[in-house]
Design an enzyme around this catalytic site. Structure first.
Site, PDB file in Angstrom:
ATOM      1  N   LYS A 115      39.798  41.038  28.930  1.00  0.00           N
ATOM      2  CA  LYS A 115      39.544  39.862  29.776  1.00  0.00           C
ATOM      3  C   LYS A 115      39.342  38.672  28.848  1.00  0.00           C
ATOM      4  O   LYS A 115      38.706  38.804  27.787  1.00  0.00           O
ATOM      5  CB  LYS A 115      38.286  40.114  30.618  1.00  0.00           C
ATOM      6  CG  LYS A 115      37.964  38.995  31.616  1.00  0.00           C
ATOM      7  CD  LYS A 115      36.728  39.335  32.460  1.00  0.00           C
ATOM      8  CE  LYS A 115      36.393  38.260  33.481  1.00  0.00           C
ATOM      9  NZ  LYS A 115      35.208  38.595  34.293  1.00  0.00           N
ATOM     10  N   SER A 144      35.776  38.048  39.308  1.00  0.00           N
ATOM     11  CA  SER A 144      36.533  37.211  38.403  1.00  0.00           C
ATOM     12  C   SER A 144      37.489  37.965  37.475  1.00  0.00           C
ATOM     13  O   SER A 144      38.388  37.356  36.908  1.00  0.00           O
ATOM     14  CB  SER A 144      35.560  36.403  37.535  1.00  0.00           C
ATOM     15  OG  SER A 144      34.805  37.264  36.710  1.00  0.00           O
ATOM     16  N   SER A 201      32.153  41.160  39.590  1.00  0.00           N
ATOM     17  CA  SER A 201      33.433  40.760  39.002  1.00  0.00           C
ATOM     18  C   SER A 201      34.270  41.875  38.390  1.00  0.00           C
ATOM     19  O   SER A 201      35.428  41.658  38.057  1.00  0.00           O
ATOM     20  CB  SER A 201      33.204  39.682  37.941  1.00  0.00           C
ATOM     21  OG  SER A 201      32.982  38.448  38.562  1.00  0.00           O
TER      22      SER A 201
END
Lengths: 99, 485, 482
Positions: free
Chosen positions: B79, B154, B178
């Site tokens: 990420k 997210s 997330s």
């Protein structure tokens, strides 16, 4: 608790953010809606409750006082300053600081 | 033979060990897939083709020398919230569009040491603030199951990349859901460990007391392999816990007989749509068949978790994001006329709307006169929520329920209404406030979209969660469902 | 109207750790800009603080020295404000649970040195900021973050001082304590000890405190004294002219000798304190406190008493010698070696201090060590040289010409105590001074004493100062009496 446009402007100033005049009513409206959601908390009596900062109620590990530095500190500085917007003579440059 | 991109981590490891294919072959295969498919999905912000192939070659020569290691030569993605030495780390923001850190996050370094081959950095909501990936400066990620729908957020880029078979696994971070919510919406497996289990060093902070990095993969077994490498004490993070890391793969096959599963009444109320409820109940029935007992439990303060979260997270974020000032790195506005102008324009131009909104809420909540009513109050509520879980875990071994209130929604349907977007995380947020480990595993299909079953464990009981998830995955196929050939 | 001044001080003391309070960077002074700023100090994204154990230990030692309660579970807060020398956009500090609780420091005031107790509200740990350099860099300011993260304790007094003299005395006490404890070098010229003063005035007899102004940037004893004077005068004049004092931060400008309002600081003073989520509460065990208590040396207060009783020194001499631990240590070493406290004190307060002050070097770096000075004093005591010659030897020692004995030897400064040789010189002088001899012999006995000086001077001159003055006096008196 609802928030006024003036409070939004004062808060933005603290946060160093700019809210344009044309956006102020929409921003105020949205943040008021969020604060309304948040205000559901106020229905609960928490006067006897200790605030919880860390979920494990853990305590701080203290580091021994030893210097950890690279052999070439100038090289490291140059690496860091390569990604900086403005530098000169090893210093970070900003518009004049007036006290 | 199964296509290389359909293999799990464990299968890739086996294939590499048996010389069925090389690390370079699978790496090149995935890079080619990303090149042809990611124009559609937008999962990656930055690719590191050269670095990936070099790492693959290095892994191949180690493999040739007989080196082992569950992750050696395995393709992977991070990420874009994890700092990667020499590779742009944007956090989904214009503010860090030009930011190339000269250091690795601890998690990145640990995985690098295991010989992982990093393909690139995945897309995300800006500074991890969002539940739909629509706040990314680099544009939203498309859900591979239906490109008109959000992938969740997210960690939407990581979840969608795994679902689209662009990478077998990736890192994610979870502050309010997330990892779990995008895992659910994209039909993959995601684990948020106990707060303090995985180092936060080098993971760009959103809300320090809630943020936790974790693995995202297709199976619980893969998540266990990854957590083995990611977890552990780090003397660079004061909040990282110094307790031994077990082998998370060791207990995967433990029978579930006698397992007590708590079902919070509050998670199965009228807010959960009927199809979702039915799917979750089917999944629970499978667990019952495996020997588990279902017990109703109460989490009476769970309705307060979203309000408390939307004070604590923005308050911490407002302070954490003060360092983005245009002085030492990142975006800086053109020709600032004075210091105030430098700060205000840099931050106003560099941050997106949702980030600015949360900074404003956090700043307001901490400002003079409001601290007690907001921040202190929220930390008190946090203790109540924590106590709810402590009581529940006196009766049960794990807690289960839905991960999200509905399957993936359509783009644009919630991003004009922050409150409805925030309620998307209604089942996940309490777990962060309490610091507990939580998982989402694929548990069915509703409206042709995958949905997740959330499992919540007691502190440091990741092995138990992975055990339950793995056993479920040995008797079901939902985790194998693929939106793509 | 009669006015009374009320002063409270906030003293910032840099702790002499090796590394920074939250990172492993060195805190050494004077490095190239930004070379002692690592990723944590630069607030690079994702970096985290880890607290330095020694910073806590040094703060605790200060607390024990001022008889304060030590907080067993102290915590850090964030103080949020934007400033270029503050990389994170917040200062990590302590608000709710500072490591050092209430304590006190005693000062002596007035002609009788009456003891006055100054209460300490608390002392907390925090990180220092970097430096903004205002020289012109193409119309910009330059930021050096080497100092950012240096550990500080901020010592906050109650408003218990009523004059600049008391404020200075208090500050000197603080300086003495921290340097004696070895927790800071106390070097004001390098900013190791800095001070903000909260100053207000009120009519004599009034109980309520007046509105205070906080004066910043006081980095020398002289400036503190001048700034308080000028601020008190400003406030009195303002009130007497019908105005009111505004609560604000003011900057002391030493060039213009004035204080001026810092409006820029005022605008952003909603610091939004909250507990730092990156740092956990610090728990201090009793065993640690007890171990630190054992490490506390004799403090200035106690040493001052002991120097007076043990060495029979005056209050004045003892206080000069105990102001700095380095001077006190030097004195004790000298005294131990030469066994003469009075001479040691005189030499240290006199010639040595004069030399060091002139050269601007601290006693730790004195070219004449305590033992070397003791050797010189020993030579005075055993009459190898006179006190006057000793000054000449001392000067040579300061120039690095060798030890006292080497210099006495190489320059032939050994005192002449040979009776025959002195007698010959006396005879010679008497023979050449018929008029003075006549005058002497005609004088009254009490006048003779004065006139003898002339002959002594002549003999000393003839001996190039080396004749033993006692013997010269004795022989002269005998010969002239004839």
């Amino acid at each position: 608790m609802s928030i006024t446009p003036d409070e939004i402007i004062a808060t933005a100033k603290l946060a160093k953010l700019q809210v344009d005049d044309k956006d102020i009513s929409e921003v105020t409206e949205r943040i008021s809606a969020i604060l309304e959601l948040v205000d559901q908390m106020q229905a609960i009596d928490t006067s006897e409750i200790q605030p919880m900062a860390n979920v494990l109620d853990a305590v701080q590990y203290l580091r021994p006082d030893t210097i950890v530095e690279p052999d070439n500190k100038i090289l490291r500085r140059d690496q860091f300053q390569q990604i900086a917007p403005a530098t000169d003579e090893g210093l970070y440059l900003v518009p004049k600081v007036i006290e | 033979m199964t296509a290389l991109h359909q293999l799990t981590l464990a299968e890739i490891h086996q294939g590499l060990a048996q010389k069925d294919f090389s690390s370079r072959e699978i790496t090149q295969h995935l890079l080619d897939r990303i090149r042809s498919l990611d124009k559609t999905y937008n999962c990656f912000i930055t690719l590191d083709k050269k670095g990936a192939l070099e790492a693959a070659d290095a892994a191949d020569s180690l493999l040739a020398k007989g080196s082992e290691g569950a992750l050696l030569g395995v393709p992977f993605a991070h990420k874009d919230i994890f700092c990667t030495n020499g590779i742009r780390t944007s956090c989904g923001s214009k503010m860090l569009d030009n930011f190339v850190p000269p250091y690795d996050a601890t998690v990145v370094a640990k995985l690098k040491n295991q010989g992982v081959v990093m393909l690139g950095k995945t897309n995300m909501d800006e500074f991890a603030m969002g539940s739909s990936n629509e706040t990314s400066f680099y544009g939203a990620v498309k859900n591979p199951w239906d490109t008109n729908r959000v992938p969740g957020g997210s960690s939407g880029g990581s979840a969608a990349a795994i679902a689209a078979r662009l990478t077998p696994a990736a890192t994610g971070t979870d502050t309010g859901g997330s990892i779990r919510q995008p895992a659910a919406l994209c039909g993959i497996t995601g684990l948020k460990p106990t707060y303090g289990r995985v180092s936060r060093y080098g993971m760009i902070a959103f809300a320090s007391s809630l943020d936790q990095g974790g693995p995202m993969a297709r199976t619980a077994e893969d998540a266990a392999i990854l957590l083995n490498a990611m977890a552990g004490y780090d003397n660079k993070d004061s909040t990282c816990t110094d307790i031994p890391v077990p082998d998370y793969t060791a207990e995967l096959t433990q029978p579930l007989k006698g397992l007590r599963i708590g079902l919070p009444r509050e998670y199965f109320d009228e807010r959960l749509n009927e199809d979702m409820a039915q799917t979750v109940h089917c999944a629970l029935a499978e667990l019952e068949k495996l020997g588990a007992t279902l017990i109703d439990v109460d989490l009476p303060n769970s309705a307060l978790s979203v309000p408390a979260y939307y004070v604590i997270a923005p308050a911490e974020a407002s302070s954490n994001l003060s360092r983005f000032d245009g002085v030492r790195y990142g975006y800086r506005c053109n020709d600032p006329k004075d210091l105030e102008d430098l700060y205000t324009r840099t931050r106003s131009e560099g941050f997106g709307d949702e980030v600015k909104r949360r900074i404003l809420i956090g700043t307001y909540a901490l400002s003079a006169g409001y601290y007690d009513a907001y921040y202190r109050k929220a930390q008190q509520i946090r203790r109540l929520i924590n106590q709810d879980f402590v009581s529940a875990f006196e009766q049960v071994d794990i807690i289960a329920g839905p991960t999200s209130p509905s399957p993936a929604f359509k783009f644009g349907s919630k991003n004009n209404d922050p409150v409805s977007m925030y309620l998307e995380d209604i089942y996940t947020i309490a777990v962060n406030l309490a610091g507990l480990p939580g998982m989402s595993i694929p548990a069915g299909i509703v409206d042709k979209m995958p949905v997740g079953l959330q499992l919540v464990g007691n502190y440091f009981a990741e092995a138990k969660l992975l055990n339950v998830a793995h056993q479920y995955q040995t008797v079901t196929d939902w985790h194998k469902a693929s939106p793509i050939d | 109207m009669q006015w009374e001044t009320v002063i409270g001080l906030e003293v910032h003391v840099q702790l002499s750790t090796q590394s920074k309070i939250f990172s492993g960077s060195s805190i050494a002074f004077g490095a190239e800009p930004n070379t002692q700023a690592n990723a944590v100090d630069l607030a690079m994204p994702g970096t985290l603080p880890v607290a330095n154990e020694q910073a806590f230990h040094k703060a605790i030692m200060f607390g024990l020295a001022i008889d304060a309660a030590i907080e067993k579970k102290s915590a850090f807060e964030r103080k949020n404000y934007f400033y270029p020398d503050l990389p994170k956009g917040y200062q990590t500090t302590q608000l709710e649970k500072p490591i050092v609780g209430p304590g006190h420091i005693d000062i002596e005031v007035g002609e009788n040195s009456t003891v006055k107790r100054i209460r300490i509200h608390h002392a907390h740990l925090e990180e220092d900021a970097g430096k903004s350099l205002h020289e012109d860099f193409h119309g910009m300011s330059g930021i050096d973050l080497n100092r950012a993260g240096t550990p500080l304790i901020e010592i906050v007094s109650e408003p218990d001082m009523s004059s600049s003299e008391e404020a200075i005395k208090f500050l000197k006490k603080v300086h003495g304590i921290v340097t004696y404890l070895g927790i800071s070098d106390g070097d004001m010229s390098q900013g190791s000890l800095r001070c903000d003063a909260n100053v207000s005035v009120r009519p004599v007899g009034e109980k309520k405190l007046g509105t205070r102004a906080e004066i910043k940037n006081l980095n020398s004893f002289r400036f503190i004294e001048k700034a308080i004077h000028i601020e008190v005068a400003r406030q009195i004049e303002l009130i007497e002219d019908g105005g009111t004092v505004v609560q604000e931060t003011r900057l002391y400008d030493s060039e213009k000798n004035e204080t001026r309002s810092m409006r820029s600081k005022e605008e952003a003073n909603d610091y939004r304190y909250f507990p730092c989520p990156d740092l956990l509460p610090v728990v201090i065990e009793d065993s640690v406190i007890e171990a630190l208590r054992k490490k506390i040396p004799e403090l200035p207060e106690a040493k001052l008493q002991r120097f007076q009783s043990e060495y029979a020194l005056s209050y004045y001499d003892a206080s000069l010698l105990t102001e700095l631990r380095s001077v006190a240590d030097y004195f004790e070493t000298t005294t131990k070696t030469c066994a003469d406290a009075k001479l040691s004190a005189n030499w240290i307060i006199g010639d040595l201090s004069a030399f060091l002050n002139k050269q601007g070097i601290p006693i730790e770096h004195s070219p004449v060590s305590a033992n070397q000075l003791a050797d010189l004093i020993t030579r005075i005591k055993d009459q190898t040289i006179s006190g006057k010659i000793a000054k000449q030897v001392f000067e040579a020692m300061c120039n690095g010409e060798g030890s006292a004995d080497e210099i006495i030897e190489s320059k032939g400064l050994k005192q002449l105590s040979d009776g025959g040789a002195i007698e010959a010189m006396v005879d010679d002088v008497i023979a050449k001074s018929a008029a003075q001899v006549e005058q002497y012999q005609a004088a009254e006995p009490d006048k003779q004493k004065k006139l003898l000086g002339y002959f002594v001077g002549q003999v000393m001159k003839a001996s190039k100062g080396k004749a033993n003055p006692g013997q010269v006096n004795k022989i002269l008196a005998e010969k002239l009496a004839k």
